[in-house]
Design an enzyme around this catalytic site. Structure first.
Site, PDB file in Angstrom:
ATOM      1  N   PRO A  41       0.791  -1.224   0.000  1.00  0.00           N
ATOM      2  CA  PRO A  41       0.000   0.000   0.000  1.00  0.00           C
ATOM      3  C   PRO A  41       0.826   1.278   0.000  1.00  0.00           C
ATOM      4  CG  PRO A  41      -0.173  -1.172   2.099  1.00  0.00           C
ATOM      5  CD  PRO A  41       0.499  -2.093   1.135  1.00  0.00           C
ATOM      6  N   ASN A  42       0.335   2.210  -0.780  1.00  0.00           N
ATOM      7  CA  ASN A  42       0.863   3.579  -0.872  1.00  0.00           C
ATOM      8  C   ASN A  42       2.193   3.682  -1.608  1.00  0.00           C
ATOM      9  OD1 ASN A  42      -1.295   4.877   0.612  1.00  0.00           O
ATOM     10  ND2 ASN A  42      -0.514   3.765   2.388  1.00  0.00           N
ATOM     11  N   ARG A  90       4.420  10.973  -1.940  1.00  0.00           N
ATOM     12  CA  ARG A  90       4.258  10.795  -0.489  1.00  0.00           C
ATOM     13  C   ARG A  90       5.575  11.092   0.242  1.00  0.00           C
ATOM     14  NH1 ARG A  90       4.579   4.377   1.257  1.00  0.00           N
ATOM     15  NH2 ARG A  90       3.898   5.253   3.245  1.00  0.00           N
ATOM     16  N   TYR A 101      10.804   8.986   1.617  1.00  0.00           N
ATOM     17  CA  TYR A 101      10.763   7.987   0.541  1.00  0.00           C
ATOM     18  C   TYR A 101      11.389   8.471  -0.760  1.00  0.00           C
ATOM     19  CZ  TYR A 101       7.493   5.937   3.855  1.00  0.00           C
ATOM     20  OH  TYR A 101       6.918   5.423   4.992  1.00  0.00           O
ATOM     21  N   ASN A 158       8.263  -5.164  -0.882  1.00  0.00           N
ATOM     22  CA  ASN A 158       8.110  -4.085   0.086  1.00  0.00           C
ATOM     23  C   ASN A 158       6.632  -4.084   0.484  1.00  0.00           C
ATOM     24  OD1 ASN A 158       7.813  -1.787   1.586  1.00  0.00           O
ATOM     25  ND2 ASN A 158       8.968  -0.463   0.190  1.00  0.00           N
ATOM     26  N   ALA A 198       2.949  -0.739   4.882  1.00  0.00           N
ATOM     27  CA  ALA A 198       2.451  -0.823   6.258  1.00  0.00           C
ATOM     28  C   ALA A 198       2.012  -2.235   6.642  1.00  0.00           C
ATOM     29  CB  ALA A 198       1.296   0.153   6.444  1.00  0.00           C
ATOM     30  N   HIS A 252       3.946  -4.468   9.142  1.00  0.00           N
ATOM     31  CA  HIS A 252       3.819  -4.367  10.594  1.00  0.00           C
ATOM     32  C   HIS A 252       2.525  -4.978  11.127  1.00  0.00           C
ATOM     33  CE1 HIS A 252       6.987  -1.643   9.558  1.00  0.00           C
ATOM     34  NE2 HIS A 252       6.149  -0.785   8.983  1.00  0.00           N
ATOM     35  N   ASP A 312       2.335 -15.785   6.102  1.00  0.00           N
ATOM     36  CA  ASP A 312       1.896 -17.151   5.784  1.00  0.00           C
ATOM     37  C   ASP A 312       2.002 -17.435   4.288  1.00  0.00           C
ATOM     38  OD1 ASP A 312       1.366 -17.624   8.437  1.00  0.00           O
ATOM     39  OD2 ASP A 312      -0.817 -17.544   8.251  1.00  0.00           O
ATOM     40  N   GLU A 355      12.953  -8.879   1.774  1.00  0.00           N
ATOM     41  CA  GLU A 355      12.127  -7.763   2.261  1.00  0.00           C
ATOM     42  C   GLU A 355      12.920  -6.470   2.092  1.00  0.00           C
ATOM     43  OE1 GLU A 355      11.907  -7.889   6.519  1.00  0.00           O
ATOM     44  OE2 GLU A 355      10.376  -6.325   6.655  1.00  0.00           O
ATOM     45  N   HIS A 407      12.734  -2.103   2.514  1.00  0.00           N
ATOM     46  CA  HIS A 407      12.076  -0.858   2.910  1.00  0.00           C
ATOM     47  C   HIS A 407      12.941   0.302   2.460  1.00  0.00           C
ATOM     48  CE1 HIS A 407       9.171  -3.076   5.190  1.00  0.00           C
ATOM     49  NE2 HIS A 407      10.170  -3.803   5.663  1.00  0.00           N
ATOM     50  N   ILE A 408      12.295   1.285   1.899  1.00  0.00           N
ATOM     51  CA  ILE A 408      13.013   2.458   1.389  1.00  0.00           C
ATOM     52  C   ILE A 408      13.575   3.272   2.554  1.00  0.00           C
ATOM     53  CG2 ILE A 408      12.716   4.622   0.115  1.00  0.00           C
ATOM     54  CD1 ILE A 408      10.337   3.090  -1.354  1.00  0.00           C
ATOM     55  N   SER A 409      12.743   3.466   3.553  1.00  0.00           N
ATOM     56  CA  SER A 409      13.149   4.273   4.707  1.00  0.00           C
ATOM     57  C   SER A 409      13.850   3.392   5.739  1.00  0.00           C
ATOM     58  CB  SER A 409      11.924   4.945   5.338  1.00  0.00           C
ATOM     59  OG  SER A 409      11.079   3.966   5.916  1.00  0.00           O
ATOM     60  N   ARG A 450      12.447   4.709  13.109  1.00  0.00           N
ATOM     61  CA  ARG A 450      11.144   5.372  13.080  1.00  0.00           C
ATOM     62  C   ARG A 450      10.275   4.921  14.275  1.00  0.00           C
ATOM     63  NH1 ARG A 450       8.815   5.296   7.189  1.00  0.00           N
ATOM     64  NH2 ARG A 450       7.446   6.838   8.177  1.00  0.00           N
ATOM     65  N   ARG A 475       6.630   0.520  13.844  1.00  0.00           N
ATOM     66  CA  ARG A 475       7.327   0.033  12.635  1.00  0.00           C
ATOM     67  C   ARG A 475       8.459  -0.941  12.970  1.00  0.00           C
ATOM     68  NH1 ARG A 475       5.173   3.526   8.605  1.00  0.00           N
ATOM     69  NH2 ARG A 475       4.691   5.527   9.541  1.00  0.00           N
TER      70      ARG A 475
HETATM   71  C1  DQA Z   1       8.020   1.308   4.069  1.00  0.00           C
HETATM   72  C2  DQA Z   1       8.040   1.508   5.587  1.00  0.00           C
HETATM   73  C3  DQA Z   1       6.671   1.222   6.175  1.00  0.00           C
HETATM   74  O1  DQA Z   1       6.700   1.423   7.585  1.00  0.00           O
HETATM   75  C4  DQA Z   1       5.632   2.156   5.596  1.00  0.00           C
HETATM   76  O2  DQA Z   1       4.355   1.845   6.097  1.00  0.00           O
HETATM   77  C5  DQA Z   1       5.642   2.130   4.111  1.00  0.00           C
HETATM   78  C6  DQA Z   1       6.928   2.133   3.421  1.00  0.00           C
HETATM   79  C7  DQA Z   1       9.361   1.711   3.422  1.00  0.00           C
HETATM   80  O3  DQA Z   1       9.564   1.385   2.259  1.00  0.00           O
HETATM   81  O4  DQA Z   1      10.177   2.392   4.058  1.00  0.00           O
HETATM   82  O5  DQA Z   1       4.599   2.202   3.461  1.00  0.00           O
HETATM   83  O6  DQA Z   1       7.818  -0.061   3.801  1.00  0.00           O
END
Ligand code: DQA
Length: 147
Positions: A9-10, A17, A22, A74, A77, A80, A87, A98, A100-102, A107, A111
């Site tokens: 998502p997002n 965003r 990001y 990735n 959210a 978490h 599963d 896995e 994550h950009i950030s 944080r 998270r």
């Molecule tokens: C994220 C980190 C997550 O906590 C956040 O909800 C995201 C992006 C990252 O790429 O840093 O949507 O996965």
């Protein structure tokens, strides 16, 4: 070799965003970057982004049924919150990285939990969007060594 690059998502909102967290590269440009990198390695990427948990589960299962060699994900959210994604990866037993950009470690407390991590061979955080290419490199090297 075919690998799935799955974003939750997002992540379609990349570039718009919270650029301080990001970056300012759009999702389309990130896809182009990863695509070029995969092609330079002789790997075929399959890209997917969804804001819906069940659709992400379906795509992880599809990776298995379509004979993918591995997954870069990735989960946004859902990292978490989602036992369903954990599963799904466990069910396929596909090597999964896995990303994550950030830098999630620095944080909010909420998270600090990643359910999916237990089923992943590697986690990359805080390297911006170039972390996706690192994830691809790690996965491809892992798959080569596995053979
Ligand atoms: C994220 C980190 C997550 O906590 C956040 O909800 C995201 C992006 C990252 O790429 O840093 O949507 O996965």
């Amino acid at each position: 070799m075919k690998i799935y690059i799955i974003n939750g998502p997002n992540l379609n909102m990349l570039g718009v965003r919270e650029p301080d967290k990001y970056g300012s590269t759009s999702y389309a440009d990130v896809v182009n970057m990863i695509d070029g990198h995969c092609k330079s390695l002789g790997v075929t990427p399959v890209f997917y982004q969804s804001n819906h948990e069940g659709d992400l589960v379906d795509k992880i299962q599809e990776a298995y049924f379509e004979g993918a060699s591995g997954i870069v994900i990735n989960p946004g959210a859902y990292t978490h919150t989602s036992i369903a994604l954990l599963d799904a990866v466990s069910a396929t037993r596909l090597p999964t990285v896995e990303i994550h950009i950030s830098n999630v470690e620095e944080r909010e407390d909420f998270r600090q939990v990643s359910y999916i991590r237990a089923a992943c061979i590697k986690t990359i955080t805080g390297h911006g969007v170039s972390g996706y290419n690192e994830a691809v490199d790690f996965l491809v090297n892992y798959l080569k060594e596995e053979k």
